[in-house]
Scaffold this motif. Sequence first.
Motif, short mmCIF file in Angstrom:
data_model
loop_
_atom_site.label_atom_id
_atom_site.label_comp_id
_atom_site.label_asym_id
_atom_site.label_seq_id
_atom_site.Cartn_x
_atom_site.Cartn_y
_atom_site.Cartn_z
N PRO A 45 0.87 -0.13 -2.08
CA PRO A 45 0.93 1.01 -3.00
C PRO A 45 2.06 1.95 -2.60
O PRO A 45 2.57 1.91 -1.48
N ASN A 46 2.44 2.79 -3.54
CA ASN A 46 3.50 3.76 -3.31
C ASN A 46 3.11 4.69 -2.16
O ASN A 46 2.15 5.44 -2.25
N GLN A 47 3.89 4.61 -1.09
CA GLN A 47 3.52 5.35 0.11
C GLN A 47 3.72 6.85 -0.04
O GLN A 47 3.22 7.63 0.75
N LYS A 48 4.47 7.23 -1.06
CA LYS A 48 4.75 8.66 -1.22
C LYS A 48 3.67 9.34 -2.07
O LYS A 48 3.66 10.56 -2.19
N VAL A 49 2.80 8.54 -2.68
CA VAL A 49 1.82 9.11 -3.60
C VAL A 49 0.42 8.79 -3.08
O VAL A 49 0.02 7.62 -3.05
N GLU A 50 -0.32 9.81 -2.69
CA GLU A 50 -1.64 9.58 -2.11
C GLU A 50 -2.55 8.85 -3.08
O GLU A 50 -3.34 7.98 -2.72
#
Lengths: 120, 229, 711
Positions: B204-209
């Motif tokens: 998953p996108n690591q920048k978006v919790e």
Amino acid sequence: MNNHVPPPDEEVSRRLLGTVSYRDRLSAGRLMPPVGMLREDVRSLKELHLLLTPDARSLPGVNLDALAEWVRRTLGDDDLAHIVKNINNSAESYAEACLALFELVGLRLEQARQVLDHTA
Amino acid sequence: MHDEKDLGRGRISRRQFLRGATILGFALAVGADLILPGEVLAIPNSEGFLLVDLKKCQGCGTCMMACALAHTGVASYTFSRIQIEQDSFANFPEDVFMATCRQCQDAPCVEVCPVEPVKANKPNERFGNVRMIDQKLCIGCQACIDACPYTPSRVQWNHVIERSQKCDLCVDTPYLGEPGGPGGTQTCVKICPENAISFTRTMPNQKVEESYFVNLRGPAWGKLGMTME
Amino acid sequence: MSICGYAGKILRLDLATKAATAIPTEKYRRWGGGHGMGAALFWDLCKDKTITDGRHQANVCCVMTSPLNGTIVPSAGGRCEVVGVGVGMYPISWFTRSGFGGRFSTMLKHAGWDGIVIEGKAEKPVWIDIRNDRVIFRDASGLWGKDTWTTQKEIWQMVGVPRGTKTAWQELARLDKDKKSAKDEGRFTQKPAVLTIGPAGENQTAHACLIHDAGNGAGQGGFGAVWGSKNLKAISVLGTGSIRVADAKSLIRARMVTKEKYVASSERPDFRAWTRLGTLPKPIIQVPPPTKDRRPQSCQGCINGCRTRYNVGYGNESACQETAWYGPYARKVAKNAAENTEINLKAADIVQQYGFNSFVFQTGLHWLEHLYEEGVLGPGRKIPSELPWKEIGTLNFAEKLVHALSTKTDIGKDMADGWVQAAIRWGREKDLETGALQFSYWGWPEHGYDPRAELEWGYGSIMGDRDTNTHCFNQIFTSVSAAFAFAMPIRIEAEEMVNLHARKLSPYAKGRPEVLDFSDGNMYSEAVAQLVRWQQHYCRFWKQSALFCDLKWPDFYNTNTPDLQGATASPDAGEQVFWNAVTGDKLSFEDGIELGRRIWNLDNAIWVLQGRHRDMVHFAPYVYQTKFEKGELFPFYMWPCRDEKGEWKYTDLMGRALDKGKFEEWKTTFYRLEGWNRKTGWPKRSTLEKMDMTFVADALQAAKRLGEEEA
């Protein structure tokens, strides 16, 4: 089957929109698994309509023969009682009968209101 | 071949590269720290991630109890590597939170592990680089617990053996009865009665919790009268 | 039995001396857990087993777990059992029971306790703060008078646990900020599990109950009043421990099998599956939900939740009867369906917060309405009441009614000791004869499954201590009657239905489908007596001691499986499979039934000491004197029966009363089968000794209440 019912007269309309005494109530109930069966007596046509309102969680509980008799004797609406009997005799299932009665009773209430609005 | 006078521009020589690659290869072979030249920690990405549907969870705690059982043979909340928090007096959807290890790309819990020469908390290359703790190596410093940026920390403290522990995607589950890890079964995924947890190989996108929070509700859910949103 | 599954000790609280000691669980392991252990503890620790009101100081109340709690046994991980002498029954408040779900039993096990024994009376209101091994008696004067939800939230705050989710790990040892414990007691993310009383319990009224979280309740039995009489406001538990399981691999496998084989698939859902264990997660709220923005919610370890939480701010965790008790009245007042839902769910919140068991309204509220409409009850009337009876159906009335009953004001004063007692006080005994007051058994309201129709329910209730509230068989009635109502195909025909059951009714009724024939010709038979025995024994162990949830178990038939066989007693996911995986025992399903028989006998021995005699084992008069009329509540009550040719058909059971004389004969048969003296209903020494219960026989003999041996 023709379940058309002519509008009631003013006297019957008043009874249809009124409430009967507690002693003249119609014994009824509701099956609500897994709670079981609960009493839900009916004292007016409006309350009957509420009892019959379709509900995914429960089934209204009413003796349809007794209902026809109650409509005739207590509410004094022979025409409506006759249609109730027809529905009872012709419906493919008890639930179908309840649905048809729900619509019929709703119609009858509206007819009674219109009669009284007109004569007011 | 670059000669050494190019090094001033920050590039490394072939000799340094080969030396670094040798060290790296040696390190990988012995499971040593993945320290590249320049003290940069290179953590390979995990090949598996848990995703959760926060609106689907029924708060039964089965995943917690099963997680502890599969790993250690005891049923427990404290020793579970997934935590379900709920507040009976809160309203949906804030009444339940599902806290799973995110198998972070930058893995702060790995980075901070002080154990040498081999970290206790590190990616396991035999099992898809799952970030997991070797409790034989763990010294119980709890740095990894504090390093987890999420609340609650996704690293747990086992006060009985005084070691840290964490989700390993069921790599080390002697009581599961089937292979775990990214190539196998995750107990919580399989046992959840609502299927509110899923497994994916796509990071998953690591920048978006919120990238770990997904909608796992199928058409039946809507027919049961619950929100599909 | 092994130690696996058990925490190993039982907490014994003496509220008078504020002493907390530990009883080794080993001493009581032969009774399994839950009810069995609780009854055995009561037997040993209650100094005066002749008491007939649970508010007596000698009463001992036990809150018991089972080895399955806190594990992943499907729909058994989270139940909890309360036993003790009850309040509000008639003519005697028996030693009785109630169950509740949620998180309490799990947390208690994780704290290291298999149960709690509560004795004596505190001088001033207290609440008990349990943190693993530490047990602290705390002053509850600041909580007394508060509703159950406020109490729990304040206790969480006092313990030092924050509200909400996304909260950090907390260290148990550091909760007391002033106290620095050297020992690491572990960490947790959970909220304390609190069991509490509300105003109803504080005022010691009949039908006061124990509430946990927003909507879990030990409803029947009046245990709220028991706690109130002891000045016990609440028990809070936090645990960071674990439960050792004998065979975790087998346990996990059996749980997976349950999900995959016995539960409706969410990919190919069967919304109308005929099963108890295997339904989809459809919360059993009795009104249309106020919103789709909701989740299913369940007890710990449940296979599919029966409750729900919404985003609207009311109705959370309430289900079943508490969402239906006000329905007949709210429906007539509500302007629309949305308002009807809101009134019903807020009425549920009211009873939860007061800690008042709404089940008394099942038939009780109609009786009160009857008295009002008959001109007997109301302002200035023979039974004075200033409640706004004209507003029945509104939330205002609901709140005022529950408040009055909870605080012993208005009619609540006369009703505080029980509703039948109130009827007698008001000169309304005749209502029990006419059926105006349908409190069928032991001063408890009829459940909704009329004893004149569904025999095992009524018989099981009257031969026991309370409304049995055990749904083992009555899904037959609901599934079949619904199918008839809609003229839908019957998924399982009558003969197959009874045979599916009979396969699993070992040992008494295995292969005997006639035990389910409730026709007029079979209703007083030995076969039906065997069914009632089976039900009570099964329930006493598997449901009330092992703590399999009554809503999901037993699972006799299951349309999710190819052969329609349910999970009960199955070799892959039956009750005994889970028990053995957790405990390491080698119990068969039938062994569990036998354990249940022993527990049932222990209960009967307590009832006998309380004064029980067969002459008092009778339904309310209306059950004999009036017929269950067709259409009185529903047009038919379908049940499998044999006709004159012996062929099985679904038959309508309405239209009959029970025959008192024939019921007397049936009782004799039941006593004979149970090994109890037929003249008195008292257990005989020979019966008790065969069950290793000589100590019980000795006690009954000393009390001159041992059943005489018969030829």
